[in-house]
Scaffold this motif. Structure first.
Motif, PDB file in Angstrom:
ATOM      1  N   GLU A  86       0.945  -1.270   0.088  1.00  0.00           N
ATOM      2  CA  GLU A  86      -0.064   0.062  -0.036  1.00  0.00           C
ATOM      3  C   GLU A  86       0.728   1.224   0.100  1.00  0.00           C
ATOM      4  N   ARG A  88       3.445   3.887  -1.972  1.00  0.00           N
ATOM      5  CA  ARG A  88       3.823   4.390  -3.048  1.00  0.00           C
ATOM      6  C   ARG A  88       4.972   5.260  -2.928  1.00  0.00           C
ATOM      7  N   ALA A 124      -0.840   9.495   4.790  1.00  0.00           N
ATOM      8  CA  ALA A 124      -1.958   8.764   4.099  1.00  0.00           C
ATOM      9  C   ALA A 124      -2.529   9.749   2.888  1.00  0.00           C
ATOM     10  N   GLY A 126      -5.407   8.517   0.186  1.00  0.00           N
ATOM     11  CA  GLY A 126      -6.836   7.641  -0.360  1.00  0.00           C
ATOM     12  C   GLY A 126      -6.573   6.179   0.303  1.00  0.00           C
ATOM     13  N   ASP A 127      -6.527   5.348  -0.616  1.00  0.00           N
ATOM     14  CA  ASP A 127      -6.382   3.922  -0.319  1.00  0.00           C
ATOM     15  C   ASP A 127      -5.113   3.481  -0.027  1.00  0.00           C
ATOM     16  N   GLY A 128      -3.969   4.372  -0.027  1.00  0.00           N
ATOM     17  CA  GLY A 128      -2.884   3.797   0.622  1.00  0.00           C
ATOM     18  C   GLY A 128      -1.981   4.891   1.301  1.00  0.00           C
ATOM     19  N   TYR A 129      -0.645   4.922   0.776  1.00  0.00           N
ATOM     20  CA  TYR A 129       0.177   5.766   1.569  1.00  0.00           C
ATOM     21  C   TYR A 129       1.333   6.088   0.438  1.00  0.00           C
ATOM     22  N   GLN A 163      -3.617  13.613   5.859  1.00  0.00           N
ATOM     23  CA  GLN A 163      -3.484  14.375   4.592  1.00  0.00           C
ATOM     24  C   GLN A 163      -3.687  15.609   5.298  1.00  0.00           C
TER      25      GLN A 163
END
Length: 372
Positions: A86, A88, A124, A126-129, A163
């Motif tokens: 998760e 990126r 953080a 969205g759906d990941g890091y 975020q």
């Protein structure tokens, strides 16, 4: 038949006295008495009320702890285990070249033996890091996970930032951590500053502004070195294969000669291109030859930086006289540099393949002509 008369006697009876109750005062018979069922109902009501008050206090405490947790997490003060898949590394331009497998061996061994001492930092997203700090640590965990899928390396300890922090703030977090690294090079710092200035998402329009924004916590002299390397990369980045290996003194010396003798830049670029694939040591030899092989590279403490200030400092020796020219031959253009005690000839040829006797005869003839 005679009737018998019944005789009635009046007897005065004493008033009945209530016997004393042992162990306590007399309880009036006029008070209402509570039955077993009523007592049970009352006790159950009291218990329910106490339980409700306790639960309310627990909920209030949990709410306070939850708000504190969210606040600490948003400040990056809460440690979590984040799945590797998760994370990126696309939002920020990294300040170092890609991490090679050989560079990770010591770090992998340390993690396998004692664990990760310093967690990475992610944001953080969205759906990941998105990775903020810790590219080498993340790369080491990914390598360990690939080598040992059941070794528990599928997640990595991380500080998770909430975020909302600005891109400039994220870059500063990455840079400030890496400034304490002893292996971060001036070329890597300069490359990051150039990428930062080129990004439309940042407020910096020039490399100088980017250097001030990213490296504001370092000294003015060090920032001038980073700017010098940024200018060096502007003209040589496409020709260099190992810019991160260039020492500070050598990089500054190369930049100064390009500034003083711009006509020599094409020769340096050609030498780097014709060198083909090479290791870092081979590339450094080309750069050393450009600034004068065999001579000690200038001491940065005695250089006149920022670049462009050619006036010598008080008490320092002026720049040595130097004559440069080109000679055309069937082998191509030869670059010649003459200075005190030194005569240098650069030609796109491998002199090591030539007959030594011919080279000696040519040099002797040259010196004889100069004596005449």
């Amino acid at each position: 038949m005679s009737k018998k008369r019944r005789r009635v006697f009046d007897i005065d009876m004493p008033e009945e006295q209530e016997a004393p109750r042992p162990g306590g005062p007399r309880i009036s018979s006029l008070e209402p008495r509570r039955g077993p069922m009523a007592s049970a109902v009352r006790e159950n009501a009291d218990s329910l009320r106490d339980r409700a008050e306790t639960e309310q206090a627990i909920r209030a405490e949990n709410d306070a702890l939850a708000h504190e947790y969210v606040s600490l997490r948003n400040q990056g003060l809460v440690l979590q285990r984040v799945p590797l898949g998760e994370i990126r590394t696309t939002k920020l331009v990294r300040d170092r070249k890609s991490v090679g497998a050989e560079d990770l061996e010591d770090l992998k061994t340390s993690i396998a033996q004692i664990g990760l001492s310093n967690p990475i930092q992610v944001e953080a997203a969205g759906d990941g890091y998105e990775l903020v700090q810790g590219l080498r640590r993340l790369s080491a965990f990914r390598a360990l996970a690939a080598e040992n899928p059941d070794g528990g390396y599928g997640t990595i300890p991380a500080v998770v930032l909430g975020q909302g922090e600005s891109l400039e703030g994220l870059y500063r977090r990455m840079v400030d951590e890496n400034l304490v690294r002893t292996d971060i090079s001036f070329a890597e710092m300069a490359a990051l500053a150039r990428s930062y200035a080129e990004s439309e998402a940042t407020a910096a329009d020039t490399t100088d502004e980017a250097v001030d924004a990213l490296y504001g916590s370092v000294g003015k002299q060090k920032r001038s070195y980073i700017r010098a390397f940024a200018k060096l990369l502007t003209v040589l980045e496409r020709h260099l294969q190992h810019p991160q290996a260039i020492p500070r003194a050598l990089g500054l010396a190369v930049r100064k000669r390009i500034e003083a003798e711009p006509e020599t830049l094409a020769d340096l670029q050609r030498a780097l291109v014709t060198g083909g694939a090479r290791d870092a040591a081979g590339e450094l030899e080309i750069l050393k030859a450009y600034v004068g092989q065999g001579e000690a590279a200038p001491d940065p403490a005695q250089d006149t930086f920022p670049v462009g200030n050619d006036a010598p400092r008080a008490g320092k020796s002026p720049r040595k006289a130097r004559t440069t020219f080109q000679v055309h031959s069937p082998r191509g253009a030869a670059k010649c540099t003459a200075s005190m005690g030194r005569l240098e000839l650069k030609l796109d040829a491998d002199f090591t393949t030539m007959d030594r006797r011919k080279l000696e005869a040519a040099v002797q003839q040259l010196l004889a002509m100069l004596d005449d």
